[in-house]
Design an enzyme around this catalytic site. Structure first.
Site, short mmCIF file in Angstrom:
data_model
loop_
_atom_site.label_atom_id
_atom_site.label_comp_id
_atom_site.label_asym_id
_atom_site.label_seq_id
_atom_site.Cartn_x
_atom_site.Cartn_y
_atom_site.Cartn_z
N ASN A 136 0.87 -1.19 0.00
CA ASN A 136 0.00 0.00 0.00
C ASN A 136 0.90 1.23 0.00
O ASN A 136 1.32 1.71 1.05
CB ASN A 136 -0.90 -0.05 1.24
N CYS B 95 1.05 5.79 1.44
CA CYS B 95 1.45 6.13 2.82
C CYS B 95 2.41 7.30 2.76
O CYS B 95 3.22 7.40 1.82
CB CYS B 95 2.21 4.98 3.46
N ASN C 113 -6.37 2.70 -5.34
CA ASN C 113 -6.75 3.08 -3.98
C ASN C 113 -7.77 4.24 -4.07
O ASN C 113 -8.23 4.58 -5.15
CB ASN C 113 -5.50 3.46 -3.17
#
Ligand code: FMN
Length: 309
Positions: A127, A130, A192
């Site tokens: 992911n 961040c 995302n």
């Protein structure tokens, strides 16, 4: 070959459908509501080195076209996930994809090493939405060089295939996907949520305590489709697609755009049984459309792409 099955690096999927990261927790929330063995895969909530409590409430806002969330990376930390959460999924014959998050490349590497010690993890999803603490808090995923070097660092220690999950909050998502491929990614996961805001007219303030949140759900689907279409033409690694999928037609549209499997986020969050319904509905719609198999459709789309070039 089963009509619905798909083979991806590290993953033999019975069908292309899986819950997306953060919308299925670690599987515990819906255990017993349906048989997880039917799922193509399970992507678990993003995992950081230490436990995180997430953002203060309110962290959720319902819109007509989707949801805004600022739940943040709330998770119990990698040790609890490896020792308690992952073993709880051991009885299911469904591959688990673990999602890695962190604020530094060192944290991504540490979490990767620990997750790879679990026999239940079949692939990783990075992911990269961040904040990169070393680079002033800009997200890793918005800079091709950060994505390339972080993917490379993770690949050095990972013992399972690595899928890099792209943020759509960038000017050129193709450049980011190519950077992930250059860094050695085995696949791309996209997309995302979109950085967004909603304002309360009475208080004249942002509704979410975090002020901004991530927009997901049906409203983002056309953008996800466009991005998957573009990225699939620019990289040779497979794509797990996501963004606003809630119907069987959405699943097929995403595969025709260029995805090889499809993850369900907001629809899963709102309806625990949605993946089951999609898996049951897929063969019926495929028959109507003359689609013999998902692998066949993926191949047809790929060949069409090659003929375009
Ligand atoms: C409540 C919620 C929590 C999420 N948590 C995560 C997360 O922990 N890690 C991650 O990579 N994506 C997370 N996402 C993003 C989803 O996995 C997905 O990429 C995104 O929502 C787009 O798909 P959708 O429109 O089907 O929801 C979250 C999304 C929602 C709605």
């Amino acid at each position: 070959m089963n009509q619905l099955s798909v083979n991806l690096p590290g993953l033999h999927l019975k069908n292309p459908i899986m819950p997306s990261s953060g919308t299925f927790g670690f599987g515990e929330r819906h255990m017993g509501k349906f048989d997880y063995n039917i799922l193509g895969a399970i992507i678990i909530k993003s995992t950081t080195s230490q436990a995180r409590t997430g953002n203060p409430e309110p962290t959720y806002h319902q819109l007509d076209t989707g949801i805004l969330n600022a739940i943040g990376l709330k998770n119990p930390g990698v040790d609890v996930i490896v020792n308690e959460k992952l073993p709880a999924l051991k009885d299911f014959d469904t591959p688990v994809i673990a999602s890695v998050a962190g604020n530094t490349t060192a944290e991504f590497v540490e979490v990767t090493k620990k997750l790879c010690q679990s026999p239940y993890v079949k692939a990783l999803e990075l992911n990269v939405s961040c904040p990169n603490v070393a680079e002033g808090g800009l997200t890793f995923g918005s800079n091709p060089e950060s994505v390339r070097s972080m993917t490379e660092a993770v690949k050095k220690v990972a013992t399972v295939p690595v899928y890099v999950k792209l943020t759509p909050n960038v000017t050129d998502i193709v450049a980011i996907a190519q950077a992930a491929e250059q860094g050695g990614a085995d696949g791309i996961s996209m997309i995302n949520t979109f950085s967004s805001m909603a304002i309360d007219l009475e208080t004249r303030k942002p509704i979410l305590s975090n002020k901004t949140g991530g927009l997901s759900g049906p409203g983002i689907k056309p953008i996800a489709i466009r991005m998957i279409y573009q990225v699939s033409r620019a990289v040779s690694i497979p794509i797990i697609g996501m963004g606003g999928v809630s119907t069987v037609d959405d699943v097929l549209e995403m595969i025709i755009a260029g995805a090889s499997a499809v993850a369900i986020g907001t629809a899963q969050y709102n309806n625990p049984l949605v993946c089951k319904e999609l898996i049951e509905g897929l063969p019926i719609r495929m028959k109507e459309l003359g689609i013999e198999s998902i692998e066949g459709l993926i191949k047809e789309v790929k060949e069409g792409r090659l003929n375009e070039n």
